[in-house]
Design a protein around this motif. Sequence first.
Motif, mmCIF file in Angstrom:
data_model
loop_
_atom_site.group_PDB
_atom_site.id
_atom_site.type_symbol
_atom_site.label_atom_id
_atom_site.label_comp_id
_atom_site.label_asym_id
_atom_site.label_seq_id
_atom_site.Cartn_x
_atom_site.Cartn_y
_atom_site.Cartn_z
ATOM 1 N N ILE A 107 0.862 -1.174 0.000
ATOM 2 C CA ILE A 107 0.000 0.000 0.000
ATOM 3 C C ILE A 107 0.901 1.226 0.000
ATOM 4 C CG2 ILE A 107 -2.066 -0.981 1.055
ATOM 5 C CD1 ILE A 107 -1.069 -0.135 3.738
ATOM 6 N N ARG A 108 0.436 2.277 -0.633
ATOM 7 C CA ARG A 108 1.221 3.502 -0.749
ATOM 8 C C ARG A 108 0.851 4.454 0.385
ATOM 9 N NH1 ARG A 108 2.661 6.043 -6.439
ATOM 10 N NH2 ARG A 108 3.582 3.993 -6.481
ATOM 11 N N ALA A 109 1.873 5.044 1.008
ATOM 12 C CA ALA A 109 1.647 5.969 2.115
ATOM 13 C C ALA A 109 2.729 7.042 2.114
ATOM 14 C CB ALA A 109 1.645 5.214 3.436
ATOM 15 N N ARG A 110 2.392 8.174 2.707
ATOM 16 C CA ARG A 110 3.305 9.320 2.790
ATOM 17 C C ARG A 110 3.996 9.322 4.154
ATOM 18 N NH1 ARG A 110 3.550 13.136 -0.687
ATOM 19 N NH2 ARG A 110 1.528 12.612 -1.564
ATOM 20 N N PHE A 111 5.315 9.497 4.143
ATOM 21 C CA PHE A 111 6.086 9.521 5.390
ATOM 22 C C PHE A 111 5.822 10.810 6.151
ATOM 23 C CE2 PHE A 111 10.046 10.774 7.585
ATOM 24 C CZ PHE A 111 10.025 9.803 8.569
ATOM 25 N N ILE A 112 5.595 10.671 7.460
ATOM 26 C CA ILE A 112 5.329 11.823 8.323
ATOM 27 C C ILE A 112 6.545 12.143 9.193
ATOM 28 C CG2 ILE A 112 3.828 12.761 10.137
ATOM 29 C CD1 ILE A 112 2.410 12.215 7.463
ATOM 30 N N ALA A 113 6.973 11.179 10.011
ATOM 31 C CA ALA A 113 8.084 11.410 10.949
ATOM 32 C C ALA A 113 8.550 10.079 11.530
ATOM 33 C CB ALA A 113 7.635 12.329 12.083
ATOM 34 N N SER A 114 9.740 10.098 12.129
ATOM 35 C CA SER A 114 10.263 8.935 12.859
ATOM 36 C C SER A 114 10.556 9.348 14.287
ATOM 37 C CB SER A 114 11.558 8.417 12.213
ATOM 38 O OG SER A 114 11.293 7.783 10.996
ATOM 39 N N GLU A 115 10.507 8.350 15.170
ATOM 40 C CA GLU A 115 10.743 8.598 16.587
ATOM 41 C C GLU A 115 11.648 7.505 17.139
ATOM 42 O OE1 GLU A 115 7.726 7.673 19.993
ATOM 43 O OE2 GLU A 115 7.336 9.699 19.278
ATOM 44 N N PHE A 116 12.742 7.919 17.755
ATOM 45 C CA PHE A 116 13.653 6.983 18.408
ATOM 46 C C PHE A 116 13.073 6.627 19.765
ATOM 47 C CE2 PHE A 116 17.297 6.479 21.345
ATOM 48 C CZ PHE A 116 17.800 5.296 20.823
ATOM 49 N N THR A 117 12.945 5.324 20.056
ATOM 50 C CA THR A 117 12.330 4.902 21.317
ATOM 51 C C THR A 117 13.280 4.108 22.206
ATOM 52 O OG1 THR A 117 11.454 2.884 20.327
ATOM 53 C CG2 THR A 117 10.028 4.824 20.279
ATOM 54 N N GLY A 118 14.555 4.158 21.928
ATOM 55 C CA GLY A 118 15.539 3.437 22.742
ATOM 56 C C GLY A 118 15.999 2.168 22.056
ATOM 57 N N ALA A 119 15.129 1.168 21.988
ATOM 58 C CA ALA A 119 15.482 -0.105 21.370
ATOM 59 C C ALA A 119 14.997 -0.207 19.926
ATOM 60 C CB ALA A 119 14.892 -1.251 22.176
ATOM 61 N N SER A 120 14.266 0.812 19.479
ATOM 62 C CA SER A 120 13.723 0.774 18.123
ATOM 63 C C SER A 120 13.460 2.183 17.608
ATOM 64 C CB SER A 120 12.423 -0.043 18.096
ATOM 65 O OG SER A 120 11.447 0.583 18.898
ATOM 66 N N VAL A 121 13.138 2.242 16.323
ATOM 67 C CA VAL A 121 12.726 3.496 15.690
ATOM 68 C C VAL A 121 11.336 3.261 15.116
ATOM 69 C CG1 VAL A 121 13.182 5.153 13.845
ATOM 70 C CG2 VAL A 121 15.088 4.172 15.136
ATOM 71 N N LEU A 122 10.381 4.094 15.511
ATOM 72 C CA LEU A 122 9.037 4.044 14.947
ATOM 73 C C LEU A 122 8.948 5.065 13.830
ATOM 74 C CD1 LEU A 122 6.667 3.869 18.047
ATOM 75 C CD2 LEU A 122 7.043 2.099 16.332
ATOM 76 N N SER A 123 8.458 4.649 12.684
ATOM 77 C CA SER A 123 8.239 5.567 11.569
ATOM 78 C C SER A 123 6.748 5.632 11.299
ATOM 79 C CB SER A 123 8.985 5.079 10.324
ATOM 80 O OG SER A 123 10.375 5.100 10.561
ATOM 81 N N PHE A 124 6.245 6.828 11.082
ATOM 82 C CA PHE A 124 4.818 7.060 10.903
ATOM 83 C C PHE A 124 4.531 7.434 9.456
ATOM 84 C CE2 PHE A 124 5.951 7.906 15.252
ATOM 85 C CZ PHE A 124 4.990 7.219 15.964
ATOM 86 N N PHE A 125 3.529 6.782 8.899
ATOM 87 C CA PHE A 125 3.111 7.014 7.521
ATOM 88 C C PHE A 125 1.614 7.265 7.507
ATOM 89 C CE2 PHE A 125 6.925 4.510 7.335
ATOM 90 C CZ PHE A 125 7.608 4.987 6.238
ATOM 91 N N ARG A 126 1.150 8.070 6.545
ATOM 92 C CA ARG A 126 -0.282 8.359 6.422
ATOM 93 C C ARG A 126 -0.783 7.904 5.058
ATOM 94 N NH1 ARG A 126 -3.292 10.693 9.880
ATOM 95 N NH2 ARG A 126 -1.650 11.910 10.846
ATOM 96 N N LEU A 127 -1.864 7.121 5.093
ATOM 97 C CA LEU A 127 -2.508 6.694 3.848
ATOM 98 C C LEU A 127 -3.302 7.849 3.254
ATOM 99 C CD1 LEU A 127 -3.921 3.196 4.905
ATOM 100 C CD2 LEU A 127 -1.771 3.710 3.747
#
Length: 89
Positions: free
Chosen positions: A26-46
């Motif tokens: 599915i195609r989505a637009r990148f919004i932002a990433s967040e470092f959480t210590g043990a991982s990186v969360l990346s947020f996308f919007r459909l």
Amino acid sequence: MALRFDRISVYPAGATAAQTAGEAAIRARFIASEFTGASVLSFFRLEDGTLLQVVAHLSGPTPQAFTKDELYELSFNPQDVIPFIERAA
């Protein structure tokens, strides 16, 4: 439906890697990433406004860098999708 956010791979828009691997995308637009210590969360919007999260654990490969507002293909194995037959209250 539900899909674990560690089961999603991200490719540049128009990439054929997901199709070649037999995955759904599915195609989505990148919004932002967040470092959480043990991982990186990346947020996308459909296109419909739905917000999706993709996780990259730091114990694995180096997390990708994404460009804000660029389109990406979020791919996944269709067998990893968990359907919910009943509607939530």
